[in-house]
Each structure stands twice: as C-alpha cells, then as structure tokens.
Design a protein around this motif. Structure first.
Motif, PDB file in Angstrom:
ATOM      1  N   GLY A   1       0.914  -1.086  -0.025  1.00 13.05           N
ATOM      2  CA  GLY A   1      -0.118  -0.133  -0.065  1.00 13.05           C
ATOM      3  C   GLY A   1       0.744   1.188   0.194  1.00 13.05           C
ATOM      4  N   ASP A   2       1.953   1.389   0.781  1.00 19.97           N
ATOM      5  CA  ASP A   2       2.703   2.413   0.713  1.00 19.97           C
ATOM      6  C   ASP A   2       3.582   2.565  -0.666  1.00 19.97           C
ATOM      7  OD1 ASP A   2       2.359   2.742   3.445  1.00 19.97           O
ATOM      8  OD2 ASP A   2       4.017   1.461   3.978  1.00 19.97           O
ATOM      9  N   LEU A   3       3.814   1.643  -1.246  1.00 21.80           N
ATOM     10  CA  LEU A   3       4.492   1.615  -2.592  1.00 21.80           C
ATOM     11  C   LEU A   3       3.482   2.214  -3.703  1.00 21.80           C
ATOM     12  CD1 LEU A   3       6.896  -1.331  -2.750  1.00 21.80           C
ATOM     13  CD2 LEU A   3       7.135   0.999  -2.130  1.00 21.80           C
ATOM     14  N   VAL A   4       2.248   1.889  -3.413  1.00 24.58           N
ATOM     15  CA  VAL A   4       1.310   2.174  -4.405  1.00 24.58           C
ATOM     16  C   VAL A   4       0.988   3.488  -4.032  1.00 24.58           C
ATOM     17  CG1 VAL A   4      -1.273   1.914  -5.284  1.00 24.58           C
ATOM     18  CG2 VAL A   4       0.024  -0.220  -4.786  1.00 24.58           C
ATOM     19  N   ARG A   5       0.851   4.002  -3.115  1.00 21.59           N
ATOM     20  CA  ARG A   5       0.561   5.500  -2.681  1.00 21.59           C
ATOM     21  C   ARG A   5       1.464   6.356  -3.328  1.00 21.59           C
ATOM     22  NH1 ARG A   5      -1.839   3.334   1.575  1.00 21.59           N
ATOM     23  NH2 ARG A   5       0.174   3.324   2.889  1.00 21.59           N
ATOM     24  N   ALA A   6       2.947   5.837  -3.028  1.00 25.82           N
ATOM     25  CA  ALA A   6       3.933   6.755  -3.725  1.00 25.82           C
ATOM     26  C   ALA A   6       4.038   6.566  -5.437  1.00 25.82           C
ATOM     27  CB  ALA A   6       5.411   6.010  -3.010  1.00 25.82           C
ATOM     28  N   PHE A   7       3.851   5.386  -5.916  1.00 21.42           N
ATOM     29  CA  PHE A   7       4.017   5.245  -7.200  1.00 21.42           C
ATOM     30  C   PHE A   7       2.854   5.596  -7.937  1.00 21.42           C
ATOM     31  CE2 PHE A   7       3.466   2.296 -10.838  1.00 21.42           C
ATOM     32  CZ  PHE A   7       4.679   2.520 -11.466  1.00 21.42           C
ATOM     33  N   LEU A   8       1.882   5.701  -7.672  1.00 22.42           N
ATOM     34  CA  LEU A   8       0.455   5.996  -8.516  1.00 22.42           C
ATOM     35  C   LEU A   8       0.683   7.490  -9.021  1.00 22.42           C
ATOM     36  CD1 LEU A   8      -2.067   4.769  -9.889  1.00 22.42           C
ATOM     37  CD2 LEU A   8      -3.246   5.270  -7.822  1.00 22.42           C
ATOM     38  N   PRO A   9       0.724   8.412  -8.089  1.00 22.35           N
ATOM     39  CA  PRO A   9       0.605   9.743  -8.458  1.00 22.35           C
ATOM     40  C   PRO A   9       1.840  10.092  -9.628  1.00 22.35           C
ATOM     41  CG  PRO A   9       0.588   9.604  -6.346  1.00 22.35           C
ATOM     42  CD  PRO A   9       0.671   8.522  -6.693  1.00 22.35           C
ATOM     43  N   ARG A  10       3.087   9.602  -9.354  1.00 21.59           N
ATOM     44  CA  ARG A  10       4.193   9.822 -10.209  1.00 21.59           C
ATOM     45  C   ARG A  10       3.734   8.976 -11.601  1.00 21.59           C
ATOM     46  NH1 ARG A  10       5.855  10.191  -5.255  1.00 21.59           N
ATOM     47  NH2 ARG A  10       7.342  11.527  -4.707  1.00 21.59           N
ATOM     48  N   ALA A  11       3.247   7.879 -11.654  1.00 22.31           N
ATOM     49  CA  ALA A  11       2.812   7.183 -12.914  1.00 22.31           C
ATOM     50  C   ALA A  11       1.883   7.973 -13.680  1.00 22.31           C
ATOM     51  CB  ALA A  11       2.378   5.833 -12.371  1.00 22.31           C
ATOM     52  N   VAL A  12       0.798   8.484 -12.936  1.00 19.35           N
ATOM     53  CA  VAL A  12      -0.101   9.441 -13.709  1.00 19.35           C
ATOM     54  C   VAL A  12       0.564  10.530 -14.472  1.00 19.35           C
ATOM     55  CG1 VAL A  12      -2.173  10.755 -13.427  1.00 19.35           C
ATOM     56  CG2 VAL A  12      -2.095   8.535 -12.330  1.00 19.35           C
ATOM     57  N   GLY A  13       1.474  11.210 -13.472  1.00 20.22           N
ATOM     58  CA  GLY A  13       2.190  12.246 -14.038  1.00 20.22           C
ATOM     59  C   GLY A  13       2.923  12.023 -15.185  1.00 20.22           C
ATOM     60  N   ALA A  14       3.741  10.871 -15.259  1.00 17.45           N
ATOM     61  CA  ALA A  14       4.177  10.382 -16.295  1.00 17.45           C
ATOM     62  C   ALA A  14       3.488  10.009 -17.336  1.00 17.45           C
ATOM     63  CB  ALA A  14       5.149   9.038 -15.963  1.00 17.45           C
ATOM     64  N   LEU A  15       2.499   9.680 -17.290  1.00 17.40           N
ATOM     65  CA  LEU A  15       1.374   9.399 -18.479  1.00 17.40           C
ATOM     66  C   LEU A  15       0.920  10.659 -19.105  1.00 17.40           C
ATOM     67  CD1 LEU A  15      -0.858   6.476 -17.287  1.00 17.40           C
ATOM     68  CD2 LEU A  15       1.074   6.429 -18.970  1.00 17.40           C
ATOM     69  N   VAL A  16       0.838  11.652 -18.227  1.00 13.87           N
ATOM     70  CA  VAL A  16       0.499  13.104 -18.776  1.00 13.87           C
ATOM     71  C   VAL A  16       1.623  13.620 -19.597  1.00 13.87           C
ATOM     72  CG1 VAL A  16      -0.132  15.492 -18.356  1.00 13.87           C
ATOM     73  CG2 VAL A  16      -1.291  13.259 -16.855  1.00 13.87           C
ATOM     74  N   VAL A  17       2.744  13.580 -19.244  1.00 20.89           N
ATOM     75  CA  VAL A  17       3.934  14.006 -19.744  1.00 20.89           C
ATOM     76  C   VAL A  17       4.154  13.036 -21.280  1.00 20.89           C
ATOM     77  CG1 VAL A  17       6.394  14.184 -19.653  1.00 20.89           C
ATOM     78  CG2 VAL A  17       5.038  14.735 -17.740  1.00 20.89           C
TER      79      VAL A  17
END
Length: 388
Positions: free
Chosen positions: A57-73
């Motif tokens: 859960g800790d890794l998902v909360r840290a990874f998901l926002p950055r993954a969404v940002g990477a997809l936007v980029v």
C-alpha cells in the motif's frame, strides 16, 4: 454533392501517435505492477530490528501519482511529437495537392519536382509530374489540331461561298463549270471529314480486334493504287512473308494504303536509274519498262511485310525529294505536310501520317519515319504478332 468535412489526416496521425505512446507507457507500468509490486507483502513485516519497511500500500500511494504524471507527460510529448512528425510526413502531399489544384485550374506547366531520396512519396510525385507532362503535351496537340482542323474546314467553305457569290453576280455564267468546281471543293471537305473521323476512331480504340495478315494488306494496297502509280510513272514493288497480327482490318488497311499513297504522290521522277544507285537491303529493284532505249523508272515505292522478332514489321520505302531530318519529326503531326513534299496537283489533307501514327499506337505498335540518303522516306511499322 459536397461531403462533410472530417478530421484532417494530420490530426488523426497525431492522435494515433499519441495513443501509441500512452498505451506503451501504460503497458510498461503494468509490467512494473505485475513483476515488482506483486512480490511486496501487503502488511509490514514484524520483528524487524530497525528501520521502516514499506508494504504494498505504501508503494502504491507513492508510485501512482508519479505514474499518472508520467502518463500526462507522455501524452503531451506524443501529441507534440506526433503533430510535428505528421506535418513533416504529409508535406509532400501538400505540394501534390497544390499541383493538382493548379492543374484543375488549367495550369499544366507546374511540376512538383519533389526533392529528397527515392521513397513512396517521391515515386508518386514523379508519376504525377510525368502525367502532367503528357497531359500538357496532349492538350497542346489537341489545341493545335482543333485550330488546324478549323482552318482546313473553313477553306473549302470559303471557296464554296466565293463561287456562289460569283454565280449570283453573274447569272449568265456556265452552270456546269460552277457545279464542277463546287463538286471538287465538296469532295475535298468530305475527304477531310472522313479522315478526321478515322483519326478520332483510332484515338478512342473503338474497334474490334481480329486476325490480320499485313502481307495481304500490302498486296491489296499495291493492287488498288497501281493505276495511280502508273499515271505518275512510279514503279511499285511488293514482297514479304506471312505477317500475322491482331487488330482492325479496316484501320490496318488504312495504314498500308496511306503509306503507299504518300510514297506515290510525294515522289519525283529523275531521268536515269533510281536515286542513290546503291541497293538498300530489303529493297527490290524497280521495274524496267520493256523496249530498247527506254530507261528504268527512277521513281519507285517498295512495300515489304515480314515477321520480326516478337512481332511483325511493315516497311514502306520510296524515292523522292530529299527530306531534311528536322522536318521528318513534324510529318506525323496533323496537317503538317512539309513544304518540300507538297505537290501542286495533290496537296492532300495533311492527315495521312497522323492517321497512320494514331492507328499504329491504338494497336500497341510503333511508327518510325526516317529520311533516305538519296531522297524519299523509309517508314517502318512494328506491331505485336498474333498470339495463340
């Protein structure tokens, strides 16, 4: 009927490129999830002496926002890069579209002249330029033909009107003389009209194909034109083998007849032996008149038909005045008679060789006209052989 304007090709390519980039990013993130995060325990490990050990859960909360940002980029990069790449890719099509629009407006002299290496767009542009070049030449020839045809048809009409005006002003004139002249003018107009119809029929290829033997057509043409040749003092010679081809018997008969007729009427009789004295390969000796002290005719026409390679060939040679090489290329143009070849007693319509060229091209053949060293012409017609 107008069509509804849809999205441009550039926009569709851009969206497609961006979609590929985003989908690729999603797949990469899915790989990370399947092969990395799945092995992280959902709960923190107990009994660890020191330090913080994150759970899934800790890794998902840290990874998901950055993954969404990477997809936007990635989406932004895909849209921008796709737009630029699509514009660069479609630039040759813009040049072709501009050239096509100019051609539709009547300007056929414009060329795309696409630079760069050979690829599909370069091949398309070169093919379009070739089409424009041929179309320009065809339209130019049609315009010249229309202008010349109008001039040629106007001449007999103007003569007829002049004769009628003279007869109207002189009621006591000889009606037989008037009708005789009008008949001659009318015959010339009919001949010209029939020649134009034959030329149009050949250009449209509106004829049925059947087996034809060129050697038989050569014999028929020589037999038909023998009286004209005798009247002009021209010796006719015909030889050859069976030369089977496929086409319109009437049109191919017109080819042979026109060539032999041209060879007769555009000839010259010079005392003594025939021009050039030297024998040409395949050209028979002209006939000699019987009687002591009578010289051999110098004016001659030779006709030969035979198989040649993968096709058949018809060769018509004739004596005559010397024809300049620069004039030969214009003889197949409609209404181009050539000053050196015009006889005062037979000017013709100027369509003889033009009709021959059109008929030969309609039968997928080639026409070659060359001047001979001693005077006259050598005309060679090559046609495909009869298959099957």
């Amino acid at each position: 009927m107008g069509r509804t304007r849809g999205p441009s090709v550039r926009l569709r390519l851009t969206l497609s490129y961006a979609a590929v980039v985003v989908v690729t990013g999603v797949l990469l993130l899915g790989v990370v999830w399947l092969f990395l995060l799945r092995y992280v325990p959902q709960e923190s490990l107990s009994g660890v002496a020191a330090g913080f050990v994150p759970n899934r859960g800790d890794l998902v909360r840290a990874f998901l926002p950055r993954a969404v940002g990477a997809l936007v980029v990635l989406l932004g990069v895909g849209l921008l890069g796709g737009w630029l790449l699509a514009g660069r890719l479609l630039a040759p099509l813009d040049r072709m579209t501009g050239a096509a629009r100019r051609a539709a407006e009547g300007s056929l002299s414009h060329r795309i002249a696409l630079p760069g290496r050979d690829d599909e767009f370069r091949e398309l542009a070169d093919a379009f330029d070739t089409m424009l070049e041929r179309l320009e030449a065809h339209v130019s020839a049609q315009r010249r033909f229309a202008a010349n045809a109008s001039h040629e048809l106007r001449t007999p009409l103007a003569i007829s009107r002049t004769l009628l005006e003279v007869a109207h002003d002189d009621p006591g004139g000889d009606a037989r003389v008037l009708t005789g002249r009008l008949r001659e003018v009318n015959d010339r107009a009919i001949d010209l009209t029939e020649a134009l119809l034959v030329l149009s029929r050949a250009d449209q290829r509106s004829f049925d194909r059947s087996p034809v033997d060129l050697s038989l057509l050569a014999d028929e043409a020589v037999e038909l034109l023998a009286p004209l040749a005798d009247d002009r003092g021209v010796a006719l010679e015909v030889e050859g083998e069976v030369a089977p081809t496929a086409g319109s018997p009437a049109l191919l008969r017109q080819v042979v007849t026109n060539l032999v007729h041209n060879g007769i009427v555009h000839n010259v009789a010079v005392p003594g032996s025939r021009a050039g004295e030297a024998e040409s390969p395949g050209v028979p000796e002209p006939a000699s008149e019987v009687g002591p002290g009578v010289r051999r005719r110098a004016a001659w026409v030779s006709v030969a038909a035979a198989p040649h390679g993968a096709g058949v060939v018809l060769v018509v040679e004739n004596s005559g005045p010397v024809v300049p090489p620069e004039l030969v290329a214009t003889l197949i143009e409609p209404f181009q008679r050539g000053d050196a070849r015009v006889r005062g007693d037979h000017q013709g319509s100027g369509l003889g060789l033009a009709i021959v060229d059109a008929i030969v091209r309609a039968h997928d053949g080639t026409l070659d006209v060359r001047p001979q060293v001693g005077g006259g012409l050598r005309v060679t017609v090559e046609l495909p052989t009869l298959s099957g």
